[in-house]
Design a protein around this motif. Structure first.
Motif, mmCIF file in Angstrom:
data_model
loop_
_atom_site.group_PDB
_atom_site.id
_atom_site.type_symbol
_atom_site.label_atom_id
_atom_site.label_comp_id
_atom_site.label_asym_id
_atom_site.label_seq_id
_atom_site.Cartn_x
_atom_site.Cartn_y
_atom_site.Cartn_z
ATOM 1 N N ARG A 267 0.843 -1.200 0.000
ATOM 2 C CA ARG A 267 0.000 0.000 0.000
ATOM 3 C C ARG A 267 0.881 1.253 0.000
ATOM 4 N NH1 ARG A 267 -5.725 0.409 2.564
ATOM 5 N NH2 ARG A 267 -5.457 -1.825 2.453
ATOM 6 N N LEU A 268 1.904 1.264 0.860
ATOM 7 C CA LEU A 268 2.826 2.407 0.910
ATOM 8 C C LEU A 268 3.553 2.566 -0.426
ATOM 9 C CD1 LEU A 268 4.343 2.034 4.490
ATOM 10 C CD2 LEU A 268 2.661 3.723 3.707
ATOM 11 N N ALA A 269 3.929 1.452 -1.052
ATOM 12 C CA ALA A 269 4.605 1.518 -2.351
ATOM 13 C C ALA A 269 3.677 2.110 -3.409
ATOM 14 C CB ALA A 269 5.081 0.124 -2.768
ATOM 15 N N ALA A 270 2.424 1.706 -3.404
ATOM 16 C CA ALA A 270 1.467 2.217 -4.392
ATOM 17 C C ALA A 270 1.214 3.715 -4.209
ATOM 18 C CB ALA A 270 0.148 1.437 -4.293
ATOM 19 N N TYR A 271 1.228 4.177 -2.979
ATOM 20 C CA TYR A 271 0.949 5.588 -2.682
ATOM 21 C C TYR A 271 2.223 6.431 -2.582
ATOM 22 C CZ TYR A 271 -4.077 5.176 -1.761
ATOM 23 O OH TYR A 271 -5.433 5.008 -1.880
ATOM 24 N N ARG A 272 3.388 5.842 -2.801
ATOM 25 C CA ARG A 272 4.647 6.573 -2.614
ATOM 26 C C ARG A 272 4.673 7.934 -3.323
ATOM 27 N NH1 ARG A 272 8.108 2.799 -2.345
ATOM 28 N NH2 ARG A 272 8.427 3.096 -0.147
ATOM 29 N N PRO A 273 4.255 8.056 -4.592
ATOM 30 C CA PRO A 273 4.306 9.384 -5.232
ATOM 31 C C PRO A 273 3.445 10.426 -4.495
ATOM 32 C CG PRO A 273 4.025 7.672 -6.890
ATOM 33 C CD PRO A 273 3.854 7.013 -5.549
ATOM 34 N N LEU A 274 2.270 10.034 -4.047
ATOM 35 C CA LEU A 274 1.409 10.967 -3.316
ATOM 36 C C LEU A 274 2.008 11.299 -1.946
ATOM 37 C CD1 LEU A 274 -1.152 12.635 -3.075
ATOM 38 C CD2 LEU A 274 -2.325 10.584 -2.248
ATOM 39 N N ILE A 275 2.560 10.309 -1.279
ATOM 40 C CA ILE A 275 3.189 10.544 0.034
ATOM 41 C C ILE A 275 4.320 11.557 -0.112
ATOM 42 C CG2 ILE A 275 4.544 9.487 1.888
ATOM 43 C CD1 ILE A 275 2.932 6.856 1.283
ATOM 44 N N GLU A 276 5.177 11.375 -1.112
ATOM 45 C CA GLU A 276 6.299 12.294 -1.318
ATOM 46 C C GLU A 276 5.811 13.686 -1.692
ATOM 47 O OE1 GLU A 276 9.337 11.604 -0.338
ATOM 48 O OE2 GLU A 276 8.505 9.668 0.246
ATOM 49 N N LEU A 277 4.742 13.771 -2.439
ATOM 50 C CA LEU A 277 4.164 15.064 -2.808
ATOM 51 C C LEU A 277 3.564 15.762 -1.580
ATOM 52 C CD1 LEU A 277 3.519 16.838 -5.317
ATOM 53 C CD2 LEU A 277 1.328 15.646 -5.427
ATOM 54 N N ALA A 278 2.980 15.007 -0.680
ATOM 55 C CA ALA A 278 2.294 15.572 0.484
ATOM 56 C C ALA A 278 3.241 15.965 1.619
ATOM 57 C CB ALA A 278 1.260 14.575 1.015
ATOM 58 N N ARG A 279 4.380 15.312 1.737
ATOM 59 C CA ARG A 279 5.289 15.557 2.883
ATOM 60 C C ARG A 279 5.664 17.031 3.093
ATOM 61 N NH1 ARG A 279 7.059 10.906 5.405
ATOM 62 N NH2 ARG A 279 7.052 9.062 4.097
ATOM 63 N N PRO A 280 6.038 17.785 2.070
ATOM 64 C CA PRO A 280 6.380 19.195 2.325
ATOM 65 C C PRO A 280 5.197 19.994 2.893
ATOM 66 C CG PRO A 280 7.223 18.497 0.186
ATOM 67 C CD PRO A 280 6.331 17.392 0.690
ATOM 68 N N LEU A 281 4.015 19.758 2.377
ATOM 69 C CA LEU A 281 2.832 20.441 2.915
ATOM 70 C C LEU A 281 2.579 20.016 4.357
ATOM 71 C CD1 LEU A 281 0.301 22.186 2.752
ATOM 72 C CD2 LEU A 281 -0.877 20.221 1.735
ATOM 73 N N MET A 282 2.713 18.736 4.643
ATOM 74 C CA MET A 282 2.510 18.233 5.997
ATOM 75 C C MET A 282 3.503 18.876 6.963
ATOM 76 S SD MET A 282 1.755 14.234 5.036
ATOM 77 C CE MET A 282 1.549 13.660 6.722
ATOM 78 N N ARG A 283 4.761 19.015 6.516
ATOM 79 C CA ARG A 283 5.779 19.655 7.368
ATOM 80 C C ARG A 283 5.418 21.111 7.654
ATOM 81 N NH1 ARG A 283 9.448 16.783 3.871
ATOM 82 N NH2 ARG A 283 10.109 14.895 4.942
ATOM 83 N N ARG A 284 4.924 21.814 6.630
ATOM 84 C CA ARG A 284 4.514 23.213 6.833
ATOM 85 C C ARG A 284 3.330 23.293 7.787
ATOM 86 N NH1 ARG A 284 5.207 24.234 1.038
ATOM 87 N NH2 ARG A 284 2.956 24.262 0.904
ATOM 88 N N LEU A 285 2.405 22.362 7.671
ATOM 89 C CA LEU A 285 1.233 22.378 8.559
ATOM 90 C C LEU A 285 1.635 22.223 10.024
ATOM 91 C CD1 LEU A 285 -1.298 20.199 6.541
ATOM 92 C CD2 LEU A 285 -1.505 22.644 7.039
ATOM 93 N N VAL A 286 2.539 21.306 10.312
ATOM 94 C CA VAL A 286 2.907 21.065 11.709
ATOM 95 C C VAL A 286 3.869 22.117 12.252
ATOM 96 C CG1 VAL A 286 2.470 18.591 11.537
ATOM 97 C CG2 VAL A 286 4.802 19.448 11.253
ATOM 98 N N ALA A 287 4.503 22.872 11.375
ATOM 99 C CA ALA A 287 5.426 23.914 11.816
ATOM 100 C C ALA A 287 4.688 25.110 12.404
ATOM 101 C CB ALA A 287 6.307 24.373 10.644
ATOM 102 N N ARG A 288 3.420 25.267 12.077
ATOM 103 C CA ARG A 288 2.630 26.386 12.580
ATOM 104 C C ARG A 288 2.103 26.060 13.968
ATOM 105 N NH1 ARG A 288 -0.990 29.382 8.771
ATOM 106 N NH2 ARG A 288 0.685 30.828 8.424
ATOM 107 N N ARG A 289 2.186 27.013 14.833
ATOM 108 C CA ARG A 289 1.653 26.846 16.190
ATOM 109 C C ARG A 289 0.256 27.456 16.207
ATOM 110 N NH1 ARG A 289 3.522 24.014 20.681
ATOM 111 N NH2 ARG A 289 2.233 24.693 22.389
ATOM 112 N N LEU A 290 -0.738 26.656 16.519
ATOM 113 C CA LEU A 290 -2.112 27.141 16.528
ATOM 114 C C LEU A 290 -2.399 27.895 17.823
ATOM 115 C CD1 LEU A 290 -3.823 23.951 15.120
ATOM 116 C CD2 LEU A 290 -3.216 26.021 13.886
ATOM 117 N N PRO A 291 -3.070 29.034 17.733
ATOM 118 C CA PRO A 291 -3.400 29.795 18.943
ATOM 119 C C PRO A 291 -4.222 28.940 19.911
ATOM 120 C CG PRO A 291 -3.973 31.024 16.947
ATOM 121 C CD PRO A 291 -3.583 29.646 16.524
ATOM 122 N N GLY A 292 -3.836 28.938 21.163
ATOM 123 C CA GLY A 292 -4.578 28.200 22.183
ATOM 124 C C GLY A 292 -4.285 26.718 22.225
#
Length: 173
Positions: A60-85
């Motif tokens: 499953r991970l092998a089949a989704y590898r291109p999408l996973i690699e495409l999503a990782r930079p966005l995921m990193r940006r999402l978690v880098a933000r500190r949400l108020p509260g």
């Protein structure tokens, strides 16, 4: 400290757990999900954490590898933000169309046991944003006691379908 809305969500969830009836004021998508979870026999006090066996996860991970690699930079940006509260850091998840986690990235201060292979479909994880986004095909938010399982009541979760060339969801972020 629980906000007024948070306390109201807890009271609504407690009433549903006791009676099987969601009180007025509970969003319809949440009430319908709670009812499905109850019909499935899920215990709101004892979640059954379920993971895909490694022999099924690897292809499953092998089949989704291109999408996973495409999503990782966005995921990193999402978690880098500190949400108020927010009491702790964020965690970004990528799940396939069955709710199986493909990638998990935790931000600074976040602690999670979630990992690739965990199943977040409604029949396994109960009411959660990933399950609702998959079921309804649109973005979903599940806050605090809107989660079916009490173990998730400290979480606020957002999820949105990922659509590639085809119109149907290919994954959920």
């Amino acid at each position: 400290m629980t906000s007024g809305r948070g306390a109201a969500r807890v009271r609504a969830w407690e009433q549903f757990v006791r009676t099987g009836v969601a009180p007025r004021g509970v969003r319809q998508s949440i009430a319908r999900s709670w009812a499905r979870c109850r019909e499935l026999g899920l215990d709101p006090l004892r979640p059954q954490f379920d993971t895909l066996p490694k022999r099924e996860l690897r292809p499953r991970l092998a089949a989704y590898r291109p999408l996973i690699e495409l999503a990782r930079p966005l995921m990193r940006r999402l978690v880098a933000r500190r949400l108020p509260g927010a009491a702790s850091g964020a965690v970004a998840l990528l799940a396939d169309t069955e709710g199986v986690l493909l990638a998990v990235i935790a931000g600074r201060g976040a602690q999670t046991t979630l990992a690739p292979g965990w199943r977040l479909s409604e029949d396994r994880a109960g009411t959660c944003a990933v399950a609702l986004a998959l079921r309804e095909g649109r973005p979903a938010v599940v806050a605090g006691a809107e989660h079916y399982h009490e173990a998730y009541h400290d979480w606020i979760c957002w999820a949105a379908p990922v659509r590639l060339a085809e119109r149907r969801p290919s994954a959920v972020l």
